[in-house]
Design a protein around this motif. Sequence first.
Motif, PDB file in Angstrom:
ATOM      1  N   TRP A   6       0.811  -1.209   0.000  1.00  0.00           N
ATOM      2  CA  TRP A   6       0.000   0.000   0.000  1.00  0.00           C
ATOM      3  C   TRP A   6       0.849   1.265   0.000  1.00  0.00           C
ATOM      4  O   TRP A   6       0.466   2.268  -0.616  1.00  0.00           O
ATOM      5  N   GLN A   7       2.002   1.238   0.665  1.00  0.00           N
ATOM      6  CA  GLN A   7       2.846   2.443   0.672  1.00  0.00           C
ATOM      7  C   GLN A   7       3.298   2.800  -0.746  1.00  0.00           C
ATOM      8  O   GLN A   7       3.274   3.962  -1.130  1.00  0.00           O
ATOM      9  N   THR A   8       3.702   1.784  -1.483  1.00  0.00           N
ATOM     10  CA  THR A   8       4.154   2.017  -2.855  1.00  0.00           C
ATOM     11  C   THR A   8       3.009   2.560  -3.700  1.00  0.00           C
ATOM     12  O   THR A   8       3.157   3.524  -4.452  1.00  0.00           O
ATOM     13  N   LEU A   9       1.858   1.918  -3.551  1.00  0.00           N
ATOM     14  CA  LEU A   9       0.667   2.377  -4.278  1.00  0.00           C
ATOM     15  C   LEU A   9       0.400   3.855  -4.020  1.00  0.00           C
ATOM     16  O   LEU A   9       0.152   4.644  -4.945  1.00  0.00           O
ATOM     17  N   CYS A  10       0.424   4.223  -2.750  1.00  0.00           N
ATOM     18  CA  CYS A  10       0.117   5.608  -2.372  1.00  0.00           C
ATOM     19  C   CYS A  10       1.178   6.555  -2.933  1.00  0.00           C
ATOM     20  O   CYS A  10       0.850   7.626  -3.461  1.00  0.00           O
ATOM     21  N   ALA A  11       2.426   6.161  -2.806  1.00  0.00           N
ATOM     22  CA  ALA A  11       3.506   7.026  -3.276  1.00  0.00           C
ATOM     23  C   ALA A  11       3.419   7.234  -4.783  1.00  0.00           C
ATOM     24  O   ALA A  11       3.599   8.352  -5.292  1.00  0.00           O
ATOM     25  N   GLU A  12       3.101   6.152  -5.495  1.00  0.00           N
ATOM     26  CA  GLU A  12       2.968   6.282  -6.953  1.00  0.00           C
ATOM     27  C   GLU A  12       1.821   7.203  -7.340  1.00  0.00           C
ATOM     28  O   GLU A  12       1.922   8.020  -8.251  1.00  0.00           O
ATOM     29  N   ARG A  13       0.737   7.052  -6.608  1.00  0.00           N
ATOM     30  CA  ARG A  13      -0.432   7.880  -6.922  1.00  0.00           C
ATOM     31  C   ARG A  13      -0.141   9.354  -6.651  1.00  0.00           C
ATOM     32  O   ARG A  13      -0.540  10.236  -7.413  1.00  0.00           O
ATOM     33  N   LYS A  14       0.577   9.604  -5.579  1.00  0.00           N
ATOM     34  CA  LYS A  14       0.923  10.978  -5.206  1.00  0.00           C
ATOM     35  C   LYS A  14       1.878  11.568  -6.248  1.00  0.00           C
ATOM     36  O   LYS A  14       1.779  12.747  -6.608  1.00  0.00           O
ATOM     37  N   LYS A  15       2.787  10.732  -6.737  1.00  0.00           N
ATOM     38  CA  LYS A  15       3.720  11.173  -7.769  1.00  0.00           C
ATOM     39  C   LYS A  15       2.958  11.516  -9.056  1.00  0.00           C
ATOM     40  O   LYS A  15       3.192  12.556  -9.675  1.00  0.00           O
ATOM     41  N   GLN A  16       2.040  10.646  -9.420  1.00  0.00           N
ATOM     42  CA  GLN A  16       1.187  10.931 -10.589  1.00  0.00           C
ATOM     43  C   GLN A  16       0.492  12.270 -10.449  1.00  0.00           C
ATOM     44  O   GLN A  16       0.342  13.025 -11.402  1.00  0.00           O
ATOM     45  N   GLN A  17       0.016  12.520  -9.245  1.00  0.00           N
ATOM     46  CA  GLN A  17      -0.705  13.769  -9.016  1.00  0.00           C
ATOM     47  C   GLN A  17       0.212  14.959  -9.290  1.00  0.00           C
ATOM     48  O   GLN A  17      -0.160  15.900  -9.993  1.00  0.00           O
ATOM     49  N   LEU A  18       1.433  14.883  -8.753  1.00  0.00           N
ATOM     50  CA  LEU A  18       2.392  15.960  -8.949  1.00  0.00           C
ATOM     51  C   LEU A  18       2.689  16.147 -10.440  1.00  0.00           C
ATOM     52  O   LEU A  18       2.763  17.276 -10.944  1.00  0.00           O
TER      53      LEU A  18
END
Lengths: 566, 566
Positions: A6-18
């Motif tokens: 889940w941490q990786t998932l969240c980090a990737e999603r946050k990166k996409q957002q940026l």
Amino acid sequence: MDSTDWQTLCAERKKQQLESIPKEWLIPLPPRKQGNVLDIPGTCGLLSERELEITNTTDVDTLLGRLALGQWSSVEVTTAFYKRAIIAQQLTNCLTEIFIEKALARAKEVDDALKHTGKPVGPLHGLPISLKDQFCIKGMDTIMGYAAWIGKPAEKDCVLVEILYDLGAVPFVRTNVPQTLMWGETYNHVFGRTTNPWNRYMTPGGSSGGEGALVALRGSPLGVGTDIGGSVRIPAAFCGLYGLRPSYERLPYCNAVNAQEGQESISSVLGPMTNSLSGVRRFTKAIIDAKPWNRDPLAVRKPWNGREYELEEHGHGLGMCFAIMWDNDAVKPHPPLVRAMQLTKAALEAAGHKVIDWIPHRHLEIYRNAERIFAADEGHDYRTECAKSGEPLIMTMRPDEDAHHYPLDQPFCAVLRGDPVHLTAYELWQLHKEKRMLRKSHLDYWEATKAVTGTGRPVDAIIAPAVATAACPHGTNSDAFWTTMCNVLDLTCSVFPVTYADKELDKKAPPHEFRNSEDEVIYNMYDPELFHGLPVCLQLIGRTLEEEGVIGMTEVVDKAIKEFKV
Amino acid sequence: MDSTDWQTLCAERKKQQLESIPKEWLIPLPPRKQGNVLDIPGTCGLLSERELEITNTTDVDTLLGRLALGQWSSVEVTTAFYKRAIIAQQLTNCLTEIFIEKALARAKEVDDALKHTGKPVGPLHGLPISLKDQFCIKGMDTIMGYAAWIGKPAEKDCVLVEILYDLGAVPFVRTNVPQTLMWGETYNHVFGRTTNPWNRYMTPGGSSGGEGALVALRGSPLGVGTDIGGSVRIPAAFCGLYGLRPSYERLPYCNAVNAQEGQESISSVLGPMTNSLSGVRRFTKAIIDAKPWNRDPLAVRKPWNGREYELEEHGHGLGMCFAIMWDNDAVKPHPPLVRAMQLTKAALEAAGHKVIDWIPHRHLEIYRNAERIFAADEGHDYRTECAKSGEPLIMTMRPDEDAHHYPLDQPFCAVLRGDPVHLTAYELWQLHKEKRMLRKSHLDYWEATKAVTGTGRPVDAIIAPAVATAACPHGTNSDAFWTTMCNVLDLTCSVFPVTYADKELDKKAPPHEFRNSEDEVIYNMYDPELFHGLPVCLQLIGRTLEEEGVIGMTEVVDKAIKEFKV
């Protein structure tokens, strides 16, 4: 679920957002310690003069008027607000979904329609509208603060979004929420924490906290939040906005996602958050005029009632009798709130209205009923959604890296910690019986005020704090005592700004006899310096399904306050 | 509870009831085997010519007109209906509470007020109104079919009764129900079994079966029943009456007693049962005009909408498109019902309307959802109320002393027998989710008919049986498949009489492929001789909270049928 943690998932999603933010819209950031960031949209240089003029137009009537006449195109209005929203995102982390291309294409569509037909598409023609991260848009995730909900695009627009498109509006961003939606603050593992642009050390409130921060920075002329225990009103109050909590099912919630879906004992409702009362009125009337009951089977078939809005049953808005709830037997309001009520009382009296005291009626019983209903599943719903990705259930809104000495940090509903209370359907029915009895008791109590108002009518509306404090430090907002009453009793209510906390005027009061731990901690938290300058709002509380009347009465109160201050 | 056993308690209460009837109102009883007893009020000699004229006035508008002008006093009207109600009681056992003195004192009160002021007390001035045994009247028991509820006088009037008094009405009897209220027939241990005056071998339906029998015998001009799965519509249909099932909380239920109190997933509603459509309209409008939301916190704040009643959204009542639901995928209607639908179709077409077929949409899924909700407490509520006196839970509506060969006898809700399904609050929420999905699906399906109606609108209303049969023998009514759909989807609907079963016209149909045991048994039960002469009614199904429109459309249909028959 694939095996990605889940941490990786969240980090990737946050990166996409940026990455979804155009590089040229990135601004130099102020120091992390800088509290108030409200000036930055005007000073950072990203917005042109015209874009500043557009986004500084807080009156939604004015915006809609210019859009309908084509004086401002929807593309330029949407672009201006989008840039400002992206500034708000960089300052307060208020957004979730960013979809510039789709929004601008939509804006162009309504511009073209206006050019082609000479007529606006609908009553919300061209207006950019921000949406809490529950209102599904086809093809886009609705993550609602859960890691497990990443990568699950909606198959269709929710009914609200369908109607907004029909009315000519331009949905343009979605905004942040707390995991579970059951906190009066805004933090989750996917998108992180949203801060308050009036003072970033403070929470913008929640659960519609992303909307609160965004609208306060004028990154959106109008946002849509939801409220099950105060989630529109708390962020509206903490961010200095107007807001409305309509009664159950007056506005269409169908096909939006939610926490505890299917919990119908105390229903979440959606409502507008905006810098102008005209925004509240325009949005609410436009949605109701669109006959949401033809798309949402639960939406109440009640057309907008112009006579109720004109306050036909409230003396046509003249010589009304308001009642102020100075205390609620649970948590005592901070001095800035008391002064806001005094100011409102004086303003109303100066405008020819009568103001009496509202003695709270079974307030704590009403609150406890809600607490038990929200905990009826022992948190099973929240735990189930967390388990899907393995992310932990968040147990505190306190930031690790910014610990402070204010001790309070309790969730809205006792279910997230403490003794689990797993109810059967039959036991839930007994809570419904209790709730009905409490609602009847409160209604009779209100009706009986007819004897003391001098108007021949019961009290027209109650005025009260939405929260006992102005915006408070992250991790310390535990007060839903003032708001939850209206969710249990299903009273329509609004939030409106009154004044600002002032360290000179709002001295600390002497201690009183504390009713409970929240009361004590909230009292101890008050420090004139800490809260100085923050907006102070109040609630206006009307009757069930009285949206028209509540908006009409809020206009009366708002005008009285503005004229009184002059 | 004292130590008196429940049988003694019930017997004493029944004896008291008999003693409350004036000796001079006792009539010579017809032979027990005599089925149809509708003529007896006119022939038994108890009613004077004038009393017969009064009680034969089925049009409530006419009654109210004469009462308001003082042409008939309320005392004489109430006396006439009371005598006829007592005749009905002797013939069909339809009453519970009998309170002649109180009712006549009330009637005198409104007569005096009219004399004194020259004005009627309210829109229901002087009208005797019968009430199902759930609507509490101060100082009187509300036994609702439970031995344990004997001897527990209400501390106050329920909100409906309060409003009826304010409107000038004269509540004058209460009427019988089945234990638990969850049967489509009428039998309990306290007051016994109610029979159908069209044929006493048959059930009047239920759970508002006392009202059905009473109003059919014109022992009351207007009765109030309740409906959670068909309990207004089944007895209205079995007794040849007009009836209305309003949407949830349109009319005030507050402080009435109920089964499964606090079960708010599928709410019971109250509605009128009467011999005239004017009664349905007058009652519904008068109650709504009294603003029930000021007394019942759950009552919907929606004023009577004259434009909806005038069918503004239904082509002003001209050239409408109705859809007939000939079958529901669950139980096939008996031949008299099919002929009633054919007749209605022809009448509507002759009146210039279009009639298309309604293909049922997820009908069984909708029904099963309700069944699981009603059983969510595993019958704990019923068992608890029975345990208070020791009376057993009734497991069949079949009379021991009158066994017949028709095998079907299943309760509405599977909870009374079969596998118990005890749900948690979280599991109940999942049923709510399913229900919302089904309601949305059905709404979209209905809206999509716009493509085929030719009116530019979706189907204006659905016409369907209320039950697959006319009134059937005691212990054989198992069909709530036709009615429950409207309770789950919360569709406003009416019942209206169309014709009478006719052994010459309504021949037995060839067998079809049976969908379930109810379908098979209902098919096998049909015998043209058995049902000959019984009234045949249909339902008109409109939208949620569309009471005004449903009443307006039922008037259109009723007029078309009457004109077509001439």
